[in-house]
Design a protein around this motif. Structure first.
Motif, PDB file in Angstrom:
ATOM      1  N   UNK A 394      31.736  39.533  26.637  1.00 33.99           N
ATOM      2  CA  UNK A 394      32.778  38.750  27.298  1.00 33.99           C
ATOM      3  C   UNK A 394      32.623  38.830  28.816  1.00 33.99           C
ATOM      4  N   UNK A 395      33.032  37.765  29.477  1.00 37.23           N
ATOM      5  CA  UNK A 395      32.875  37.623  30.920  1.00 37.23           C
ATOM      6  C   UNK A 395      33.663  38.671  31.699  1.00 37.23           C
ATOM      7  N   UNK A 396      34.898  38.940  31.287  1.00 38.32           N
ATOM      8  CA  UNK A 396      35.797  39.787  32.082  1.00 38.32           C
ATOM      9  C   UNK A 396      35.231  41.181  32.322  1.00 38.32           C
ATOM     10  N   UNK A 397      34.443  41.705  31.387  1.00 39.33           N
ATOM     11  CA  UNK A 397      33.856  43.037  31.580  1.00 39.33           C
ATOM     12  C   UNK A 397      32.920  43.050  32.780  1.00 39.33           C
ATOM     13  N   UNK A 398      32.118  42.017  32.921  1.00 43.01           N
ATOM     14  CA  UNK A 398      31.133  41.988  34.007  1.00 43.01           C
ATOM     15  C   UNK A 398      31.780  41.601  35.339  1.00 43.01           C
ATOM     16  N   UNK A 399      32.855  40.813  35.281  1.00 44.54           N
ATOM     17  CA  UNK A 399      33.610  40.523  36.507  1.00 44.54           C
ATOM     18  C   UNK A 399      34.234  41.813  37.038  1.00 44.54           C
ATOM     19  N   UNK A 417      27.054  40.513  39.115  1.00 45.94           N
ATOM     20  CA  UNK A 417      27.348  39.194  39.691  1.00 45.94           C
ATOM     21  C   UNK A 417      26.531  38.100  38.993  1.00 45.94           C
ATOM     22  N   UNK A 418      25.257  38.361  38.753  1.00 45.55           N
ATOM     23  CA  UNK A 418      24.408  37.353  38.109  1.00 45.55           C
ATOM     24  C   UNK A 418      24.849  37.086  36.667  1.00 45.55           C
ATOM     25  N   UNK A 419      25.220  38.154  35.964  1.00 50.08           N
ATOM     26  CA  UNK A 419      25.693  37.963  34.590  1.00 50.08           C
ATOM     27  C   UNK A 419      27.009  37.198  34.596  1.00 50.08           C
ATOM     28  N   UNK A 498      40.292  31.717  31.772  1.00 43.62           N
ATOM     29  CA  UNK A 498      39.127  32.138  32.556  1.00 43.62           C
ATOM     30  C   UNK A 498      38.147  32.978  31.748  1.00 43.62           C
ATOM     31  N   UNK A 499      38.532  33.361  30.543  1.00 41.27           N
ATOM     32  CA  UNK A 499      37.667  34.207  29.716  1.00 41.27           C
ATOM     33  C   UNK A 499      36.592  33.385  29.019  1.00 41.27           C
ATOM     34  N   UNK A 500      35.408  33.983  28.895  1.00 41.81           N
ATOM     35  CA  UNK A 500      34.293  33.355  28.194  1.00 41.81           C
ATOM     36  C   UNK A 500      33.704  34.383  27.230  1.00 41.81           C
ATOM     37  N   UNK A 501      33.452  33.957  26.003  1.00 38.39           N
ATOM     38  CA  UNK A 501      32.840  34.824  24.996  1.00 38.39           C
ATOM     39  C   UNK A 501      31.567  34.166  24.506  1.00 38.39           C
ATOM     40  N   UNK A 502      30.459  34.898  24.574  1.00 42.83           N
ATOM     41  CA  UNK A 502      29.195  34.407  24.029  1.00 42.83           C
ATOM     42  C   UNK A 502      28.821  35.289  22.847  1.00 42.83           C
TER      43      UNK A 502
END
Length: 758
Positions: A394-399, A417-419, A498-502
């Motif tokens: 999930x995006x929020x972890x890397x933010x 930042x890149x992730x 704002x969350x993204x899950x891949x």
């Protein structure tokens, strides 16, 4: 004289292991990296030198004959003195390794040196340790010269230290084999169909085959699979039994079965592996030596703990392991894993065999070839394995990681930042709707690989960031699953605000399951609801020549009254279905008082009908399942179903939940089961992808994604009712689809004489 076969590595690790468990960060080079590092060193050997030299010796001690075998990395013959070369690869800082940092490595090399010196009749031999960095290729070497006399004394001390453990194991194996030979079927008679199932399991193991067994609820599947496996073990066909379960309640049933056979004379070491969070003796599950006294010095005390417990106990359940963990001050979870490697039978969750992230990796293929997998409630393995072979980020972890390291490590900040930027690009690609991609996200995975490499360095340098550690392991799991990616996978991207899950979504786990299972001698899949059998054989990686058996219910058909209430419970009809369901309950409980369970396809639907029912029936005692129930709450719920109760009780529960499988309410503890709906999973993005995938492969996609998994829940819920020869009861199936040919074909034969409620 009893012969003990043991590898050099196992011997020295037993005698020399010491220190603490500390899970803050431990890295290990991938096997391929370690192999490449070894090969790079071996390529520098001269023409006379040898590599991968097989060695063995026999040492007799205390009426035991120890056959010790191993493979030394190198034999240096090109110098004046012969040297044994033991190569170790490391992902850590090689400059931190000193001559005496790893006594176990010296011990391993000295074992090889003893064997070569004895074989070549040398008075003296050299011992060399070579450490190599898997990142830089940098090397560090240490050398010693050892006399044959000193090496002989060293080997004697090793064997002497191992002997108490070897004697206990030898005594156990003698008693075990004798008890297995003498063990008879532990009940006075076989239930109808039980002998056939047990015989088929034995034949399957004997012929090194796999079996799919559908055996009706109440037949006694646990004893019918474990007993023949034990007899096969007694005849030398097996060395180990894995009893795999999906739920705590079926694990308990297996423990009770082994305990029952023990009372009938069986001598067997059985260990139960329970999840770390459930057995941890501390308030927080933090495996850090400065926080947990059970982790601090664990390896200094574990040999004594193992010797004590196996000398005095045979059925090593969570409570028994906890008792000895406290006595010896060792971590109960790690203790159970150490015990698993010496146990005759292991009771554990599916994931310890099938999940590539947590499987018992210390078992090697040659050990598995002498093991059987008994997979209880095997229908559960379809969705469980699909989950095991999938991975998500999930995006929020890397933010958050990017923010945390803004003023810290530049490299970690840049990677995070890149992730995070990649996640933003995925979100734009989605345009507020879920997206499916056929291919693996190669560029994203490359970013993760670079993040993993630098995160590892940061953690090796002592970073205390829990978020970095979590992101590191999550990214590792994602990259690891990407290596399995093929046409059976898709990549999905979903967004919410704002969350993204891949997600790397495994649609069809059959191939990967087959790869795991082929290393075992036999695999026995069994369940009351492996129906339709072709579906489960296909999804669980079955082969055309696998054995198949279907055991019908041994109980009289007259013991069961089946009714169908033909109303629609489809999502858009649920509001108007509530009152007919409540009216049916009122009529049923007026005519037949007792204890009932009513199952619904969702919590929301269950609560709506529950509220309508209690408004009209304040005098009836009701229970309702809620999500995240503790084991104590579950037990309290079931304890309310009392035998010979004069009052009516109705429990509201969810299909596919904790009360629809594995529970055993015999006799008057349960008088009826009502199943509302055909159990179809909720129509959704992932299920529709599965439907399309199976449709393209020539299957009925809707059946594979929705109908078969749904009806399995119906059959499991209904199976709670008739558990013994004396049980009687009522089943009500609430849905008009139960009258259609497709759903009728999926109902058990015992349910075929039904009455339609009007």
């Amino acid at each position: 004289m009893n012969e003990i076969h043991i590898s050099v590595r196992a011997l020295v690790e037993y005698v020399f292991r010491a220190g603490s468990i500390d899970s803050r960060f431990r890295t290990a080079a991938a096997m391929t990296e370690g192999t490449k590092a070894h090969q790079a060193i071996q390529k520098t050997y001269k023409e006379l030198d040898q590599k991968e030299v097989l060695v063995k010796t026999v040492i007799e001690y205390n009426n035991l004959s120890f056959l010790i075998e191993g493979r030394c990395d190198g034999l240096i013959l090109s110098e004046e003195q012969i040297y044994i070369d033991e190569i170790k690869s490391t992902a850590g800082d090689i400059s931190l390794i000193g001559e005496d940092t790893h006594p176990v490595h010296w011990a391993q090399a000295k074992c090889y040196a003893y064997m070569i010196a004895k074989e070549r009749e040398l008075d003296e031999i050299g011992v060399q340790l070579t450490y190599v960095s898997v990142q830089s290729g940098e090397q560090v070497r240490f050398r010693k010269s050892c006399s044959a006399k000193d090496l002989q004394s060293f080997m004697g001390e090793l064997v002497q230290a191992y002997t108490p453990y070897a004697e206990v194991r030898t005594k156990h194996h003698t008693q075990r084999n004798k008890s297995m030979a003498e063990l008879s079927f532990p009940f006075e008679t076989y239930r109808e169909g039980q002998r056939k199932l047990a015989g088929t399991v034995y034949k399957t193991i004997t012929e090194k085959a796999d079996l799919f067994a559908q055996a009706s609820t109440g037949i006694g599947k646990t004893i019918s699979t474990t007993f023949p496996a034990i007899k096969a073990m007694g005849e030398g066909k097996l060395q180990r039994i894995f009893y795999l379960t999906a739920k705590t309640i079926t694990r308990t049933a297996a423990e009770e079965t082994f305990s029952f056979m023990e009372k009938k004379g069986l001598c067997l070491n059985t260990v139960t592996i329970t999840a770390k969070d459930k057995v941890c003796l501390k308030e927080e599950t933090r495996c850090q030596k400065d926080y947990c006294e059970f982790a601090n010095g664990y390896y200094d005390r574990i040999n004594g703990a193992v010797l004590d417990i196996i000398s005095n106990e045979s059925l090593l359940t969570a409570s028994v392991i906890e008792k000895y963990s406290i006595k010896h001050k060792v971590c109960p979870f790690e203790f159970s894993l150490d015990l698993a490697y010496i146990a005759d039978a292991i009771i554990c969750d599916y994931n310890y065999v099938f999940d590539p992230r947590v499987s018992l990796k210390r078992f090697f293929d040659d050990q598995n070839k002498h093991s059987v997998l008994l997979i209880d409630e095997a229908h559960n393995l379809v969705d469980r394995s699909r989950s095991m072979f999938s991975a998500e980020l999930i995006k929020s972890d890397f933010l958050q990681l990017k923010r945390e390291f803004k003023a810290g490590s530049t490299l970690i900040f840049e990677h995070a930042k890149k992730v995070n930027d990649s996640f933003i690009a995925f979100r734009k690609q989605c345009e507020n709707q879920a997206v499916k991609m056929e291919d693996s996200p190669a560029e994203f995975i490359h970013l993760l690989e670079r993040f993993i490499a630098d995160a590892e360095k940061e953690l090796m340098m002592g970073s205390q960031s829990q978020l970095l550690l979590d992101c590191y392991f999550s990214a590792q799991a994602f990259v690891k699953m990407s290596k399995l990616y093929d046409e059976r996978y898709v990549t999905t991207i979903e967004t919410e605000k704002s969350e993204v899950l891949i997600k790397l979504l495994c649609l069809d786990p059959s191939f990967l399951l087959k790869q795991v299972k082929k290393s075992y001698r036999s695999v026995i899949h069994f369940s009351a609801t492996l129906s339709p059998l072709p579906f489960y054989m296909n999804m669980l990686g079955g082969k055309s020549d696998d054995f198949k058996i279907k055991i019908p219910s041994p109980f009289a058909k007259e013991n069961l009254q089946v009714y169908i209430q033909p109303i629609s419970t489809k999502y858009h009809d649920r509001e108007r279905s509530k009152q007919p369901i409540v009216s049916m309950l009122n009529q049923l409980l007026t005519e037949r008082s007792g204890n009932y369970l009513i199952f619904f396809p969702s919590y929301v639907y269950m609560k709506e009908v529950y509220e309508s029912y209690i408004q009209q029936n304040l005098h009836i005692k009701t229970l309702i399942q809620h999500s995240q129930m503790t084991e104590q709450e579950r037990e309290a719920f079931l304890a309310e179903f009392k035998e010979n109760s004069s009052k009516t009780l109705i429990g509201f529960a969810v299909m596919g939940g904790i009360f629809s499988e594995g529970i055993d309410l015999k006799g008057d503890r349960l008088n009826g089961v009502i199943v509302v709906g055909v159990g179809l999973p909720q129509i959704g993005f992932e299920r529709n992808i599965m439907k399309d995938y199976f449709q393209k492969t020539g299957k009925n996609g809707f059946d594979y994604a929705y109908v078969f998994p749904g009806m399995n829940k119906v059959l499991q819920a209904g199976g709670r009712l008739i558990r013994s020869e004396d049980d009687t009861g009522t089943i009500v199936l609430v849905d008009d689809r139960f009258l259609s040919g497709k759903y009728q074909a999926l109902l058990p034969y015992e349910w075929s004489d039904f009455v339609i409620l009007r």
